[in-house]
Design an enzyme around this catalytic site. Sequence first.
Site, PDB file in Angstrom:
ATOM      1  N   CYS A  33       0.680  -1.118  -0.124  1.00 51.14           N
ATOM      2  CA  CYS A  33       0.080  -0.169   0.309  1.00 51.14           C
ATOM      3  C   CYS A  33       0.480   1.406  -0.222  1.00 51.14           C
ATOM      4  O   CYS A  33       0.540   2.718  -0.042  1.00 51.14           O
ATOM      5  CB  CYS A  33      -1.105  -0.237   1.338  1.00 51.14           C
ATOM      6  SG  CYS A  33      -0.227   0.377   2.826  1.00 51.14           S
ATOM      7  N   CYS A 102      -1.244  -5.330   7.536  1.00 56.88           N
ATOM      8  CA  CYS A 102      -0.645  -3.541   8.038  1.00 56.88           C
ATOM      9  C   CYS A 102       0.120  -4.094   9.553  1.00 56.88           C
ATOM     10  O   CYS A 102       1.098  -3.006   9.871  1.00 56.88           O
ATOM     11  CB  CYS A 102      -2.686  -3.256   8.564  1.00 56.88           C
ATOM     12  SG  CYS A 102      -3.255  -2.674   7.425  1.00 56.88           S
TER      13      CYS A 102
HETATM   14 FE1  FES Z   1      -1.584   0.420   4.237  1.00 63.07          FE
HETATM   15 FE2  FES Z   1      -2.312  -0.852   6.408  1.00 63.07          FE
HETATM   16  S1  FES Z   1      -2.866  -0.398   4.149  1.00 63.07           S
HETATM   17  S2  FES Z   1      -0.706  -0.315   6.415  1.00 63.07           S
END
Ligand code: FES
Length: 139
Positions: A33, A102
Amino acid sequence: MYSEKVMDHFSNPRNVGEIEDASGVGQVGNAKCGDIMKMYLNIEDNIVKEAKFKTFGCGAAIATSSMATELVVGKTVEEAIKITNKAVTEALDGLPPVKVHCSCLAEEALQAALWDYATKNGLEFEGLEEPKEDDHHHD
Ligand code: FES
């Protein structure tokens, strides 16, 4: 879908900030992400005295780093090495499955900070490995 503890640590994260002249600093990025976490540790006599973090990331990343800093303070370096993303997630009463990746950020940032401390002091610890670039969890 988020536990009360996750919401609490997201809304009121503990130990946000930086430590000047920290014993160890670790920064990791989540390849999935693009979120980034930086962890600072102060270690004296092999005990983690203080932990702070900065996270540019989602709510789950903030909540898990907050919990990780709470878990690590007071631990020996050997105990700190054994703190996994699973332990952090459990301490938060769980995360939705899509957000488990995450929590890896918190574990990796902690390990990277411990590695930094170890290398700066010429120490070796069992189970502590050099953080690898671009080798994050691809779940
Ligand atoms: Fe990136 Fe949670 S979406 S660390």
